[in-house]
Design a protein around this motif. Structure first.
Motif, PDB file in Angstrom:
ATOM      1  N   TYR A 222      59.469  45.834  46.672  1.00  0.00           N
ATOM      2  CA  TYR A 222      58.792  46.950  47.349  1.00  0.00           C
ATOM      3  C   TYR A 222      57.278  46.818  47.219  1.00  0.00           C
ATOM      4  N   PHE A 223      56.855  46.511  45.999  1.00  0.00           N
ATOM      5  CA  PHE A 223      55.416  46.384  45.721  1.00  0.00           C
ATOM      6  C   PHE A 223      54.783  45.312  46.615  1.00  0.00           C
ATOM      7  N   LYS A 224      55.503  44.235  46.815  1.00  0.00           N
ATOM      8  CA  LYS A 224      55.013  43.150  47.652  1.00  0.00           C
ATOM      9  C   LYS A 224      54.975  43.567  49.130  1.00  0.00           C
ATOM     10  N   SER A 225      56.044  44.210  49.572  1.00  0.00           N
ATOM     11  CA  SER A 225      56.158  44.532  51.003  1.00  0.00           C
ATOM     12  C   SER A 225      55.205  45.626  51.448  1.00  0.00           C
ATOM     13  N   THR A 226      54.807  46.482  50.539  1.00  0.00           N
ATOM     14  CA  THR A 226      53.980  47.611  50.937  1.00  0.00           C
ATOM     15  C   THR A 226      52.499  47.240  50.959  1.00  0.00           C
ATOM     16  N   ASN A 227      52.190  46.028  50.516  1.00  0.00           N
ATOM     17  CA  ASN A 227      50.819  45.529  50.530  1.00  0.00           C
ATOM     18  C   ASN A 227      50.424  45.072  51.940  1.00  0.00           C
ATOM     19  N   ILE A 228      49.193  45.343  52.352  1.00  0.00           N
ATOM     20  CA  ILE A 228      48.709  44.854  53.643  1.00  0.00           C
ATOM     21  C   ILE A 228      47.749  43.694  53.401  1.00  0.00           C
ATOM     22  N   VAL A 229      48.208  42.485  53.738  1.00  0.00           N
ATOM     23  CA  VAL A 229      47.457  41.279  53.406  1.00  0.00           C
ATOM     24  C   VAL A 229      46.078  41.268  54.073  1.00  0.00           C
ATOM     25  N   ALA A 230      46.023  41.762  55.305  1.00  0.00           N
ATOM     26  CA  ALA A 230      44.748  41.747  56.043  1.00  0.00           C
ATOM     27  C   ALA A 230      43.678  42.609  55.385  1.00  0.00           C
ATOM     28  N   ARG A 231      44.092  43.488  54.481  1.00  0.00           N
ATOM     29  CA  ARG A 231      43.126  44.375  53.819  1.00  0.00           C
ATOM     30  C   ARG A 231      42.834  43.961  52.387  1.00  0.00           C
ATOM     31  N   LYS A 232      43.280  42.785  52.009  1.00  0.00           N
ATOM     32  CA  LYS A 232      43.184  42.368  50.609  1.00  0.00           C
ATOM     33  C   LYS A 232      41.821  42.698  49.992  1.00  0.00           C
ATOM     34  N   ASN A 233      41.843  43.313  48.819  1.00  0.00           N
ATOM     35  CA  ASN A 233      40.611  43.730  48.154  1.00  0.00           C
ATOM     36  C   ASN A 233      40.860  43.741  46.649  1.00  0.00           C
ATOM     37  N   MET A 234      40.760  42.553  46.057  1.00  0.00           N
ATOM     38  CA  MET A 234      41.117  42.419  44.641  1.00  0.00           C
ATOM     39  C   MET A 234      40.168  43.178  43.719  1.00  0.00           C
ATOM     40  N   LYS A 235      38.925  43.322  44.157  1.00  0.00           N
ATOM     41  CA  LYS A 235      37.961  44.029  43.326  1.00  0.00           C
ATOM     42  C   LYS A 235      38.400  45.485  43.131  1.00  0.00           C
ATOM     43  N   LEU A 236      38.800  46.062  44.222  1.00  0.00           N
ATOM     44  CA  LEU A 236      39.261  47.446  44.181  1.00  0.00           C
ATOM     45  C   LEU A 236      40.568  47.552  43.389  1.00  0.00           C
ATOM     46  N   HIS A 237      41.443  46.568  43.630  1.00  0.00           N
ATOM     47  CA  HIS A 237      42.716  46.519  42.918  1.00  0.00           C
ATOM     48  C   HIS A 237      42.489  46.510  41.406  1.00  0.00           C
ATOM     49  N   LEU A 238      41.575  45.643  40.976  1.00  0.00           N
ATOM     50  CA  LEU A 238      41.320  45.514  39.536  1.00  0.00           C
ATOM     51  C   LEU A 238      40.636  46.747  38.954  1.00  0.00           C
ATOM     52  N   ARG A 239      39.856  47.417  39.784  1.00  0.00           N
ATOM     53  CA  ARG A 239      39.221  48.621  39.280  1.00  0.00           C
ATOM     54  C   ARG A 239      40.273  49.692  38.976  1.00  0.00           C
ATOM     55  N   HIS A 240      41.293  49.734  39.819  1.00  0.00           N
ATOM     56  CA  HIS A 240      42.343  50.730  39.611  1.00  0.00           C
ATOM     57  C   HIS A 240      43.361  50.316  38.552  1.00  0.00           C
ATOM     58  N   VAL A 241      43.683  49.032  38.525  1.00  0.00           N
ATOM     59  CA  VAL A 241      44.657  48.531  37.544  1.00  0.00           C
ATOM     60  C   VAL A 241      44.023  47.401  36.736  1.00  0.00           C
ATOM     61  N   PRO A 242      43.170  47.728  35.758  1.00  0.00           N
ATOM     62  CA  PRO A 242      42.535  46.671  34.960  1.00  0.00           C
ATOM     63  C   PRO A 242      43.585  45.779  34.298  1.00  0.00           C
ATOM     64  N   ARG A 243      43.204  44.513  34.126  1.00  0.00           N
ATOM     65  CA  ARG A 243      44.142  43.514  33.637  1.00  0.00           C
ATOM     66  C   ARG A 243      44.866  43.881  32.336  1.00  0.00           C
ATOM     67  N   ARG A 244      44.174  44.609  31.461  1.00  0.00           N
ATOM     68  CA  ARG A 244      44.794  44.898  30.165  1.00  0.00           C
ATOM     69  C   ARG A 244      46.068  45.738  30.294  1.00  0.00           C
ATOM     70  N   TYR A 245      46.260  46.373  31.444  1.00  0.00           N
ATOM     71  CA  TYR A 245      47.461  47.197  31.615  1.00  0.00           C
ATOM     72  C   TYR A 245      48.634  46.424  32.231  1.00  0.00           C
ATOM     73  N   TRP A 246      48.384  45.214  32.710  1.00  0.00           N
ATOM     74  CA  TRP A 246      49.394  44.478  33.475  1.00  0.00           C
ATOM     75  C   TRP A 246      50.653  44.166  32.676  1.00  0.00           C
ATOM     76  N   LYS A 247      50.436  43.919  31.397  1.00  0.00           N
ATOM     77  CA  LYS A 247      51.496  43.434  30.515  1.00  0.00           C
ATOM     78  C   LYS A 247      52.796  44.234  30.645  1.00  0.00           C
ATOM     79  N   TYR A 248      52.674  45.531  30.763  1.00  0.00           N
ATOM     80  CA  TYR A 248      53.886  46.353  30.789  1.00  0.00           C
ATOM     81  C   TYR A 248      54.211  46.902  32.174  1.00  0.00           C
ATOM     82  N   LEU A 249      53.575  46.353  33.213  1.00  0.00           N
ATOM     83  CA  LEU A 249      53.876  46.785  34.577  1.00  0.00           C
ATOM     84  C   LEU A 249      54.742  45.730  35.257  1.00  0.00           C
ATOM     85  N   PRO A 250      56.004  46.014  35.516  1.00  0.00           N
ATOM     86  CA  PRO A 250      56.877  44.991  36.096  1.00  0.00           C
ATOM     87  C   PRO A 250      56.362  44.453  37.431  1.00  0.00           C
ATOM     88  N   GLU A 251      55.661  45.290  38.201  1.00  0.00           N
ATOM     89  CA  GLU A 251      55.176  44.823  39.505  1.00  0.00           C
ATOM     90  C   GLU A 251      54.047  43.816  39.368  1.00  0.00           C
TER      91      GLU A 251
END
Lengths: 253, 418
Positions: A222-251
């Protein structure tokens, strides 16, 4: 003067009690672990007396109301000596009759205090969002996390109200304690090293529900399919989900 | 791939162009079951495009009898089709919710057979969640235009938010892309639900037991950049819909090219107008939270938003006679109009100045964008300035200083100042 307390909120409250008893207000509250003995400064150990702590708390509540009194607990969870000291100063000011001091945002201690509150509140909100349960074969929903600040006490009622009909554990690995809800009561739990390892690697003792992997996969899909590739914005993504939280997020795994 | 996984892939992909993901505005309590609504809303994750994932956003089916050119599920498009069963949607929602993956369900659908038939299926899912699973989490349901009032009213009893998309900002634009549709069919149900919400509010003042009806209100969405409407036209429509139907939100969705068969539409490979979309949202915020009237920001002689600077700054640059503002004496309503100062900081300033006149070093710590704000305000210790700085200079200074995300995306004009 350094007041060395046991690291609990009640211990910190006892520092205020002690200060008024000694009429000595240039105080730095600190824990034994964080204290680096300073040959030019005096220090005393503060004994945590829940009766004294309750008196301070009650006095604080009478002066500023329950909700603002709770702000002192929230700021305390920031776990920083600087903030403990700022909060100590503000608390003393309030007891001395300077009740409005908390809205003086031009004051350094107030800014430090409100900044800590903002950060604790953000972390609390994040943990409501980022806690991910896994279901074990006996029906327990369990989650481990490592919040920046000690926010677990602040999210208990949220999870209790929401997940009332399922038993769950949320465990803070950094501070090594957790909260367990058995559908009737909330209890604090502390696991030993082997049990913690089990929670994280879910190997032999804690076995997962057979559906667990299935739903985790669906969620990842679901996480993959709901992403819009044409709008990719990793900077914004990382601001919302900083890397230190990734460890326990299955997505994100 | 498991069949359910395949369906999820198709039907989440088809639903993702609906940008609304808000889960706020409802206070539904957990009564003897599972779940509640958090009134501030919670974003449980964020996709790599930086958008929030709050709700499980899916279509019940992407089979559709309509052929709207801008829509990926249009009848003539050659895509894989799928449909969930009622049980599948319920199972996914409950299992995601119990693991704290999501805040709730956002359910939409292509129109199959007719409006009532589609609405009935959606209603079935919602009722099963609420009544059988005793689920009290958030539900956002699409209103299907043309569905009967009875069906819409019943759905409203169970869900938190409903929405219908305007799609194109103007009737003319919509007719170009979707000849079978019109704005009237959107306005009618928006109006009907709004009337119902208002009458429930009236009633609940009189009686003790308060049934809820769409407690988080309604929203709509417009696609930006597919048709040639200008920003003034777009915001005029938004402003009118906010006022006429008490909408909670209007969403602006930059068009992402999905086909090359229609020469009227931007072709595949064209970049979505992300900066413009951002500026529209900023304008929307100024209208709803900052006390601006639309004609201050956009009007017949100023029809396109400035892409290079945000709309508040752009407004301030066009109104130099209102600045600088003395933060030690000005009203809250004027302080929030200073570029770089938000509502939170404005409140702090108002509170803090009771303790003495505020200086620059204090203001700086209150979380404002000082580099922008300094041109438009005076503090207790600001040096006295003779006359105004020219707004052209101010603009150049701000634009040059900010390492703005928009810098590389907008006009090459920037080089003039470099």
């Amino acid at each position: 003067m350094y007041y060395i307390f046991d690291g609990t909120y009640y211990g910190w409250l006892c520092c205020i009690f002690e200060a008024f008893e000694r009429k000595d207000f240039s105080v730095k509250p600190i824990t034994k672990e964080l204290y680096l003995p300073d040959i030019f400064a005096e220090d005393i150990y503060i004994y945590t007396d829940s009766e004294k702590a309750s008196r301070v708390l009650k006095g604080l509540q009478e002066r500023v109301g329950k909700n603002i009194a709770l702000d002192f607990f929230r700021a305390f969870l920031f776990e920083s000596p600087e903030v403990w000291q700022a909060a100590f100063y503000l608390c003393v000011q309030i007891f001395k009759g300077n009740k409005d001091i908390l809205s003086n945002f031009g004051n350094d201690a107030v800014m430090k205090f409100s900044d800590a509150l903002r950060k604790v509140s953000r972390e609390r909100h994040r943990m409501k969002a980022f806690v991910r349960f896994q279901q074990s074969s006996d029906g327990l929903y369990f989650a481990v996390f490592e919040p920046d600040f000690n926010v677990l006490p602040l999210i208990i009622s949220f999870f209790k109200n929401r997940y009332t009909d399922q038993p769950w554990i949320i465990y803070d690995l950094k501070r090594n304690y957790g909260i367990y809800w058995d559908k009737i009561n909330i209890t604090e739990v502390e696991l030993n090293a082997a049990e913690v390892k089990d929670m994280v690697h879910t190997s032999t003792v804690v076995s997962l529900d057979e559906q667990e992997e299935y739903y985790k996969n669906l969620w990842q899909q679901y996480f993959k399919s709901t992403n819009i590739v044409a709008r990719k914005n990793m900077k914004l993504h990382l601001r919302h989900v900083p890397r230190r939280y990734w460890k326990y997020l299955p997505e994100k795994n | 791939m498991d069949r359910l996984e395949e369906k999820l892939k198709i039907l989440a992909d088809a639903a993702k162009y609906d940008v609304s993901c808000s889960s706020s505005g409802s206070k539904r309590k957990n009564i003897g079951g599972i779940g509640d609504a958090s009134s501030s809303g919670i974003c449980h994750s964020y996709t790599e495009d930086g958008r929030c994932v709050s709700l499980l956003k899916i279509l019940l089916t992407n089979h559709c009898i309509y052929d709207c050119a801008f829509c990926v599920s249009r009848k003539s498009n050659d895509v894989q089709r799928a449909a969930f069963t009622v049980e599948e949607v319920v199972k996914l929602t409950m299992n995601f919710y119990r693991r704290n993956y999501i805040e709730g369900l956002f359910l939409s659908s292509g129109i199959f057979k007719d409006a009532d038939y589609t609405m009935e299926r959606l209603l079935k899912i919602v009722k099963k969640l609420r009544l059988e699973e005793r689920y009290n989490g958030y539900i956002h349901l699409k209103t299907i235009p043309g569905a009967s009032d009875e069906m819409i009213r019943e759905a409203g009893m169970y869900v938190d938010r409903m929405s219908i998309n305007l799609e194109m900002p103007t009737e003319l634009g919509l007719k170009l892309m979707a000849p079978e549709k019109d704005h009237e069919s959107v306005k009618k149900p928006l109006n009907f639900i709004n009337q119902e919400i208002q009458s429930y509010k009236q009633e609940s003042k009189l009686i003790k037991y308060k049934p809820t009806f769409v407690p988080a209100g309604q929203s709509t969405q417009m696609v930006i950049g597919a048709t040639p409407e200008n920003d003034f036209e777009i915001m005029s429509v938004a402003d009118k819909f906010y006022k006429d139907y008490n909408l909670k939100r209007v969403y602006y969705s930059g068009y992402i090219p999905i086909q090359n068969d229609n020469s009227l539409l931007p072709q595949i490979g064209t970049k979505p107008p992300l900066v413009r979309e951002n500026r529209l949202y900023q304008t929307d915020w100024l209208l709803r939270f900052y006390g601006f009237e639309l004609n201050e920001i956009l009007n017949p002689s100023f029809q396109e938003l400035d892409l290079e600077v945000d709309p508040k700054l752009s407004w301030a640059l066009r109104n130099p006679h209102l600045f600088p503002v003395d933060i030690n004496t000005a009203d809250y309503s004027m302080i929030i109009r200073i570029p770089g100062i938000g509502r939170q900081s404005a409140l702090k300033i108002i509170k803090a100045r009771k303790f003495g006149r505020l200086h620059e070093y204090q203001i700086k710590k209150m979380g404002i964008a000082f580099n922008r704000a300094r041109h438009f305000m005076v503090c207790a210790d600001s040096p006295f300035q003779l006359g105004f700085a020219s707004m052209d200079q101010v603009r150049a200074q701000i634009v040059n200083k900010s390492a703005s995300k928009t810098k590389q995306l907008v006009s090459p004009q920037l080089n003039l100042f470099a």
